[in-house]
Design an enzyme around this catalytic site. Structure first.
Site, PDB file in Angstrom:
ATOM      1  N   HIS A   1      -3.557  -6.469  -4.873  1.00 57.85           N
ATOM      2  CA  HIS A   1      -3.051  -5.309  -4.155  1.00 57.85           C
ATOM      3  C   HIS A   1      -3.386  -5.412  -2.670  1.00 57.85           C
ATOM      4  CE1 HIS A   1      -1.084  -1.551  -4.164  1.00 57.85           C
ATOM      5  NE2 HIS A   1      -1.522  -1.092  -5.314  1.00 57.85           N
TER       6      HIS A   1
ATOM      7  N   SER B   1      -5.096  -4.728   0.782  1.00 53.10           N
ATOM      8  CA  SER B   1      -6.544  -4.577   0.976  1.00 53.10           C
ATOM      9  C   SER B   1      -6.970  -3.176   1.379  1.00 53.10           C
ATOM     10  CB  SER B   1      -7.029  -5.587   2.026  1.00 53.10           C
ATOM     11  OG  SER B   1      -6.853  -6.907   1.558  1.00 53.10           O
TER      12      SER B   1
ATOM     13  N   CYS C   1      10.526   1.106   2.314  1.00 50.46           N
ATOM     14  CA  CYS C   1      11.473   0.028   2.608  1.00 50.46           C
ATOM     15  C   CYS C   1      12.904   0.547   2.645  1.00 50.46           C
ATOM     16  CB  CYS C   1      11.355  -1.073   1.555  1.00 50.46           C
ATOM     17  SG  CYS C   1       9.753  -1.893   1.530  1.00 50.46           S
TER      18      CYS C   1
ATOM     19  N   GLU D   1      10.930  -8.311  -3.041  1.00 53.16           N
ATOM     20  CA  GLU D   1      11.465  -7.019  -2.584  1.00 53.16           C
ATOM     21  C   GLU D   1      10.800  -6.761  -1.245  1.00 53.16           C
ATOM     22  OE1 GLU D   1      11.929  -3.762  -1.248  1.00 53.16           O
ATOM     23  OE2 GLU D   1      10.563  -2.921  -2.741  1.00 53.16           O
TER      24      GLU D   1
ATOM     25  N   TRP E   1       0.805  -1.220   0.000  1.00 50.34           N
ATOM     26  CA  TRP E   1       0.000   0.000   0.000  1.00 50.34           C
ATOM     27  C   TRP E   1       0.838   1.270   0.000  1.00 50.34           C
ATOM     28  CZ3 TRP E   1       1.887   2.463   4.120  1.00 50.34           C
ATOM     29  CH2 TRP E   1       2.426   1.686   5.139  1.00 50.34           C
TER      30      TRP E   1
END
Length: 453
Positions: free
Chosen positions: A154, A156, A261, A227, A129
């Protein structure tokens, strides 16, 4: 039910019924049928359609940016930047696809020997997301140009973004099923991965999600690219330009409310400059404005979900109990929405959640070291290995860091960011495989050797 919950207010905006088993089956069958057509479509025609998609994104940039802000809470001006980055991914691959996929001739004893790159089939993307458009585009666009079709599962909490991506493909005239959105709950992902109609899986998400998907895909011998998370080190040596470095540090840590990330999580500081760096870091943080992400003056929005804010608060609280010291922030903000104060924590060490776990939110962890060797040791002392940055006035000094840091990306005197021209991915439990660049494009092809005599 699958819902859009506005992170800035905590209110449910829309509710959607997940697809039934029959609807999932129909979607997968359409994707398989589309693959038989799409794989035979010329590369030039595929490129033309992706170019059309880029034009569509540019024309509808504001609409898609507002969807991203609504569903995950990023300031609107930053969401516009995400759509721009999605456009740049389309532009890069349409310009380079022919070169990247060109047959490679290799001299052998045969009359002719070469390697060609064929599509694999239907690729499943399990996407997060935090960048609801860009994360999808960076895996999807190169896969499509190779001749694969793409099915999207995707996160939720961004259902309208996922539906918008499917709708834009329809608007641009792609054959039905080339890009398919699956509006499904997490419990149904396993059966989709196991389905023989899925050829491979690409995942961007948490370590936990990656491990679960990899286990299922491995059982069914499906190619995967992972990833996953990062606990990135931001290493500041004693000869760095502290003022300039602090500004970059604060910007990098608070981008997307710290929910990236490759955002720096652990600031590893040489002891000679540690106090100065921390003082100036807090001063910069105090200038930031937190609030409504629709407000153009706001730099920091809410976290994407309530459970994410609760997790972040637990990591801070438990680390403080173990001896960490809060220099700024450290609390949930009162009122509606999932806001958390921009937080700076000192005296963090191994064994604390803020050191051991990925920190996904606007919390900066400060660690002081005595020299370069200790800085390198602390940076590598993590089960994650996505990226890192090193800051010094003498870039030639840091060559040993670029060689010894056990990560997928190292940036010197620049905050880490993804660049469509460069391969992106990590090592250790940050995943495997690569996105972006030519290496990313060749992850989902059959690398076929052909020998003719």
């Amino acid at each position: 039910m699958i819902q859009t919950v506005n992170p800035a207010t905590g209110k449910v905006e829309k509710t959607f019924a997940p697809y039934t088993a029959e609807e999932i089956d129909e979607k997968l069958e359409t994707a398989v049928g589309a693959f038989q057509l799409w794989r035979k479509t010329s590369l030039s025609d595929r490129i033309s359609l992706i170019k059309k998609l880029a034009v569509h994104l540019e024309k509808n940039k504001e609409k898609y940016a507002r969807l991203a802000t609504l569903e995950m809470g990023r300031p609107y001006k930053d969401s516009l930047g995400e759509i721009d980055k999605s456009i740049s991914i389309c532009d890069f691959y349409t310009k380079n696809a022919k070169k990247f996929l060109e047959v490679e001739h290799i001299p052998t004893e045969a009359t002719k020997s070469y390697v060609q790159f064929d599509p694999l089939g239907v690729i499943l993307g399990v996407m997060p997301w935090n960048y609801p458009f860009t994360q999808v585009f960076r895996g999807m666009i190169p896969a499509l140009l190779c001749g694969n079709t793409f099915v999207l599962k995707h996160a939720s909490n961004v259902p309208q973004c996922s539906m918008a991506i499917e709708t834009m493909f329809d608007a641009c005239g792609f054959p039905k099923g080339v890009m398919t959105n699956l509006l499904i709950e997490g419990k149904n992902v396993e059966s989709v991965i196991a389905d023989d109609r899925i050829a491979a899986v690409t995942v961007t998400g948490s370590e936990k999600t990656g491990a679960a998907v990899a286990a299922i895909a491995g059982k069914h011998l499906k190619k995967t690219v992972m990833e996953l998370g990062g606990s990135d080190a931001f290493i500041v040596l004693e000869d760095a330009d502290i003022d300039a470095t602090v500004k970059q540090a604060v910007k990098a840590r608070t981008l997307n409310m710290g929910q990236s990330c490759n955002s720096p999580k652990r600031f590893i500081l040489h002891h000679k400059i540690a106090n100065e760096f921390k003082k100036k870091f807090v001063e910069e943080v105090e200038k930031l404005t937190i609030g409504d992400p629709e407000d153009p003056q706001v730099q920091i929005g809410p976290l994407a979900r309530k459970d994410l804010r609760d997790l972040l608060d637990r990591q801070v609280t438990e680390s403080v109990k173990k001896g960490a010291k809060i220099l700024h922030g450290g609390e949930k903000l009162k009122g509606d929405g999932f806001f958390y104060s921009v937080t700076v924590v000192d005296n963090v060490s191994k064994g604390m959640p803020l050191f051991n776990e990925e920190v996904f939110g606007p919390v900066a962890v400060m660690i002081t070291v005595k020299d370069d060797d200790e800085a390198l040791y602390v940076a590598n002392d993590s089960h994650l290995g996505l990226s890192a940055s090193v800051w010094s006035a003498h870039p030639e000094r840091v060559h040993h860091f670029t060689h010894e840091l056990h990560v997928g990306l190292v940036f010197v005197n620049q905050a880490v960011r993804s660049d469509v021209r460069l391969p992106y991915g990590g090592v250790k439990k940050s995943g495997y495989g690569r996105e972006l660049g030519r290496f990313g494009m060749l992850e989902f092809v059959n690398i076929k050797s052909v020998v003719i005599k």
